[in-house]
Design an enzyme around this catalytic site. Structure first.
Site, short mmCIF file in Angstrom:
data_model
loop_
_atom_site.label_atom_id
_atom_site.label_comp_id
_atom_site.label_asym_id
_atom_site.label_seq_id
_atom_site.Cartn_x
_atom_site.Cartn_y
_atom_site.Cartn_z
N PHE A 1 67.79 41.87 16.99
CA PHE A 1 66.81 42.60 16.18
C PHE A 1 67.40 43.92 15.68
O PHE A 1 68.01 44.68 16.44
CB PHE A 1 65.57 42.94 17.02
CG PHE A 1 64.71 41.76 17.40
CD1 PHE A 1 63.77 41.26 16.52
CD2 PHE A 1 64.84 41.18 18.65
CE1 PHE A 1 62.97 40.18 16.88
CE2 PHE A 1 64.05 40.10 19.02
CZ PHE A 1 63.11 39.60 18.13
N ASP A 2 67.18 44.18 14.41
CA ASP A 2 67.34 45.53 13.89
C ASP A 2 66.21 46.38 14.49
O ASP A 2 65.26 45.83 15.06
CB ASP A 2 67.25 45.49 12.37
CG ASP A 2 67.24 46.86 11.74
OD1 ASP A 2 68.09 47.70 12.09
OD2 ASP A 2 66.35 47.12 10.90
N ASN A 3 66.29 47.70 14.34
CA ASN A 3 65.26 48.56 14.91
C ASN A 3 64.28 49.05 13.84
O ASN A 3 63.22 48.47 13.66
CB ASN A 3 65.91 49.75 15.64
CG ASN A 3 64.89 50.73 16.17
OD1 ASN A 3 63.77 50.35 16.51
ND2 ASN A 3 65.25 51.99 16.23
N VAL B 1 67.29 39.19 12.93
CA VAL B 1 66.02 39.62 12.33
C VAL B 1 66.18 41.07 11.87
O VAL B 1 66.50 41.95 12.66
CB VAL B 1 64.87 39.53 13.35
CG1 VAL B 1 63.55 39.91 12.68
CG2 VAL B 1 64.78 38.14 13.94
#
Length: 263
Positions: free
Chosen positions: A7-9, A214
């Protein structure tokens, strides 16, 4: 086969708020910092790896940014760039700039005044123009975790899917987020730029994982292209460029829809 989701933040797990100030005009920029980098060309988004409230805001506003970074030995990282510059080259370039800490104070004050919901402070950053060797923009950013993120991570864990965070944000803020949503500290990759995100996906694949990436922006494109499945989330409700859409396999409106994807 083992499965992993990276995951990106900001904009993916974290509902982001920010203030981006144009140093020359004193006005606020409406564009995202990543879009500004693409528009400027030959520039870099540089993250200051220290706490804004506990460090930057307590320093003398008349102090030059270069002197502050140098005197306190504060690390810098490149979050996104349209150049091949390395982070080791930033400080010598910054020595030529007269920008002062008061610019960062003002953006942080504005961010705090406009957003009373901030759960995590991503921190302070700046855009360095590598043609002029000047700081063109100063950035303060923060946000709160999107609804259902913790539940999504828990459900994925129950399904035997490993979760990771790879983001260009300040390292300490990523560890704080991981603690909130219960992702192991060892699954956090600190301040990962575009190329680093791709390397992370590739390394997980080499370890036998099928990998879903994502994210929500152009700094995720290389990781999208490398991943076994690329997912764009629109929950931040910001304009997304065509090149980002073209790089993904699935588009979702909310992070909870990750659970509905066949993977």
């Amino acid at each position: 086969m083992k499965k992993a989701i990276v995951f990106d933040n900001a904009g993916t797990l974290l509902e982001r708020c920010r203030v981006v100030k144009n140093i020359k005009t004193g006005e606020r920029a409406d564009n995202s910092s990543l879009d500004l980098i693409d528009e400027l060309g030959n520039s870099a988004l540089v993250v200051i790896q220290t706490d804004t409230k506990k460090c930057i805001m307590l320093a003398n506003g008349e102090k030059k940014l270069y002197d502050f970074i140098k005197n306190y030995n504060i690390p810098l990282d490149i979050s996104y760039s349209s150049s091949n510059i390395s982070k080791e080259e930033i400080l010598p370039i910054l020595k030529k700039s007269n920008i002062k800490l008061k610019e960062f104070h003002e953006t942080a004050y504005q961010l705090s005044a406009e957003n009373n919901f901030i759960e995590l402070c991503s921190g302070s950053a700046f855009i360095l123009n590598l043609n002029t060797y000047e700081v063109d923009y100063v950035i303060a950013a923060g946000g709160k975790v999107f609804p259902y993120v913790s539940e999504v991570i828990k459900t994925l864990r129950n399904r035997g899917i490993h979760t990771f965070i790879a983001s260009g944000d300040r390292a300490k803020s990523l560890y704080e987020l991981a603690e909130i949503i219960n992702i192991p500290e060892e699954n956090v990759f600190e301040t990962a730029n575009t190329k680093r995100k791709r390397e992370i996906v590739a390394k997980l694949q080499e370890e036998g994982y099928k990998v879903m990436m994502v994210g929500n922006g152009p700094n995720d494109i290389l990781a999208f292209e490398k991943a076994d499945l690329a997912v764009l989330t629109l929950e931040q409700n910001e304009e997304v460029s065509k090149k980002v859409f073209d790089a993904v396999d699935v588009v979702i409106d909310q992070i909870c829809q990750v659970l509905d994807i066949e993977f």
